[in-house]
Design a protein around this motif. Structure first.
Motif, mmCIF file in Angstrom:
data_model
loop_
_atom_site.group_PDB
_atom_site.id
_atom_site.type_symbol
_atom_site.label_atom_id
_atom_site.label_comp_id
_atom_site.label_asym_id
_atom_site.label_seq_id
_atom_site.Cartn_x
_atom_site.Cartn_y
_atom_site.Cartn_z
ATOM 1 N N ILE A 79 0.840 -1.207 0.000
ATOM 2 C CA ILE A 79 0.000 0.000 0.000
ATOM 3 C C ILE A 79 0.872 1.253 0.000
ATOM 4 O O ILE A 79 0.616 2.198 -0.755
ATOM 5 N N PHE A 80 1.918 1.268 0.822
ATOM 6 C CA PHE A 80 2.823 2.426 0.835
ATOM 7 C C PHE A 80 3.468 2.639 -0.528
ATOM 8 O O PHE A 80 3.632 3.778 -0.980
ATOM 9 N N ALA A 81 3.834 1.562 -1.220
ATOM 10 C CA ALA A 81 4.422 1.689 -2.555
ATOM 11 C C ALA A 81 3.400 2.219 -3.557
ATOM 12 O O ALA A 81 3.731 3.045 -4.419
ATOM 13 N N LEU A 82 2.171 1.752 -3.462
ATOM 14 C CA LEU A 82 1.117 2.262 -4.354
ATOM 15 C C LEU A 82 0.903 3.762 -4.139
ATOM 16 O O LEU A 82 0.789 4.527 -5.107
ATOM 17 N N VAL A 83 0.879 4.184 -2.882
ATOM 18 C CA VAL A 83 0.729 5.619 -2.581
ATOM 19 C C VAL A 83 1.944 6.384 -3.104
ATOM 20 O O VAL A 83 1.804 7.469 -3.680
ATOM 21 N N HIS A 84 3.124 5.822 -2.928
ATOM 22 C CA HIS A 84 4.346 6.449 -3.430
ATOM 23 C C HIS A 84 4.239 6.702 -4.937
ATOM 24 O O HIS A 84 4.535 7.804 -5.406
ATOM 25 N N VAL A 85 3.796 5.698 -5.678
ATOM 26 C CA VAL A 85 3.673 5.842 -7.135
ATOM 27 C C VAL A 85 2.556 6.840 -7.478
ATOM 28 O O VAL A 85 2.689 7.613 -8.428
ATOM 29 N N MET A 86 1.486 6.850 -6.706
ATOM 30 C CA MET A 86 0.418 7.835 -6.950
ATOM 31 C C MET A 86 0.942 9.260 -6.748
ATOM 32 O O MET A 86 0.578 10.163 -7.496
ATOM 33 N N ILE A 87 1.809 9.457 -5.764
ATOM 34 C CA ILE A 87 2.341 10.801 -5.479
ATOM 35 C C ILE A 87 3.420 11.192 -6.475
ATOM 36 O O ILE A 87 3.404 12.289 -7.025
ATOM 37 N N PHE A 88 4.373 10.297 -6.714
ATOM 38 C CA PHE A 88 5.517 10.647 -7.561
ATOM 39 C C PHE A 88 5.305 10.306 -9.035
ATOM 40 O O PHE A 88 6.119 10.678 -9.872
ATOM 41 N N GLY A 89 4.228 9.598 -9.335
ATOM 42 C CA GLY A 89 3.872 9.330 -10.717
ATOM 43 C C GLY A 89 4.538 8.094 -11.289
ATOM 44 O O GLY A 89 5.533 7.602 -10.756
ATOM 45 N N ASP A 90 3.950 7.620 -12.367
ATOM 46 C CA ASP A 90 4.487 6.409 -12.994
ATOM 47 C C ASP A 90 5.841 6.659 -13.646
ATOM 48 O O ASP A 90 6.584 5.718 -13.923
ATOM 49 N N MET A 91 6.187 7.923 -13.863
ATOM 50 C CA MET A 91 7.521 8.229 -14.394
ATOM 51 C C MET A 91 8.599 7.796 -13.408
ATOM 52 O O MET A 91 9.706 7.431 -13.813
ATOM 53 N N TRP A 92 8.282 7.838 -12.111
ATOM 54 C CA TRP A 92 9.259 7.404 -11.114
ATOM 55 C C TRP A 92 9.574 5.924 -11.301
ATOM 56 O O TRP A 92 10.716 5.506 -11.100
ATOM 57 N N LEU A 93 8.574 5.135 -11.700
ATOM 58 C CA LEU A 93 8.815 3.707 -11.935
ATOM 59 C C LEU A 93 9.755 3.484 -13.115
ATOM 60 O O LEU A 93 10.575 2.565 -13.090
ATOM 61 N N SER A 94 9.653 4.323 -14.136
ATOM 62 C CA SER A 94 10.519 4.146 -15.296
ATOM 63 C C SER A 94 11.890 4.786 -15.091
ATOM 64 O O SER A 94 12.867 4.362 -15.711
ATOM 65 N N GLU A 95 11.971 5.786 -14.215
ATOM 66 C CA GLU A 95 13.251 6.430 -13.882
ATOM 67 C C GLU A 95 13.334 6.632 -12.370
ATOM 68 O O GLU A 95 13.253 7.759 -11.878
ATOM 69 N N PRO A 96 13.484 5.550 -11.606
ATOM 70 C CA PRO A 96 13.478 5.683 -10.148
ATOM 71 C C PRO A 96 14.677 6.484 -9.632
ATOM 72 O O PRO A 96 15.780 6.386 -10.181
#
Length: 161
Positions: A79-96
């Motif tokens: 859940i914390f990771a899902l919230v993290h991605v919601m806040i920082f956006g899916d771009m963070w997943l492609s460029e962490p």
């Protein structure tokens, strides 16, 4: 891969990294860590009408508490990771990047400091423990490791996908 699935994998990996650190802390450094059975016991007793314990160690154990505690631990990490991605956006997943992941790790301290520890009878931010500042420091370190886990897992997935 769907963003939500990728975020769930990142949360699982970050929680696993945190657990490896906790294992090292407990078995090599000989510093006690949280017994997740207590979290499971607390959760079960919520449904029995008891939210706060004085402390959880004197509350009778319940069958299945360890499994429930570990499940809740990983669910929280996801859940914390899902919230993290919601806040920082899916771009963070492609460029962490590390800093947002560390910020998330540190912010997750609000949950144990303000909810879990008081309900387990340890006080706000471990204030009722024998060494509150030591407990707080170890919690900060462990949750920072979760943040590092967010970053390293996202980076690993980036190169695996």
């Amino acid at each position: 891969m769907a963003i939500w699935l990728q975020a769930m994998l990142v949360g699982t990996g970050a929680t696993l990294v945190m657990d490896v650190w906790s294992w090292w802390q407990r078995n090599v450094l000989r510093i006690p860590t949280l017994n997740y059975a207590f979290v499971g016991r607390w959760f079960i007793f919520i449904y029995r009408g008891q939210l706060v314990h004085r402390p959880i160690m004197v509350t009778p154990s319940v069958r299945g508490e360890a499994s429930i505690g570990w499940f809740l631990h990983y669910l929280s990490g996801i859940i914390f990771a899902l919230v993290h991605v919601m806040i920082f956006g899916d771009m963070w997943l492609s460029e962490p990047t590390l800093i947002p992941a560390l910020v998330t790790g540190v912010v997750t301290l609000v949950f144990p400091f303000c909810l879990i520890q008081p309900c387990l009878g340890f006080g706000v931010a471990a204030s009722k423990t024998p060494s509150p500042w030591k407990a707080r420091g170890l919690s900060l370190l462990t949750h920072s490791v979760y943040g590092v886990g967010l970053f390293t897992t996202a980076l690993s997935l980036k190169y695996l996908l």
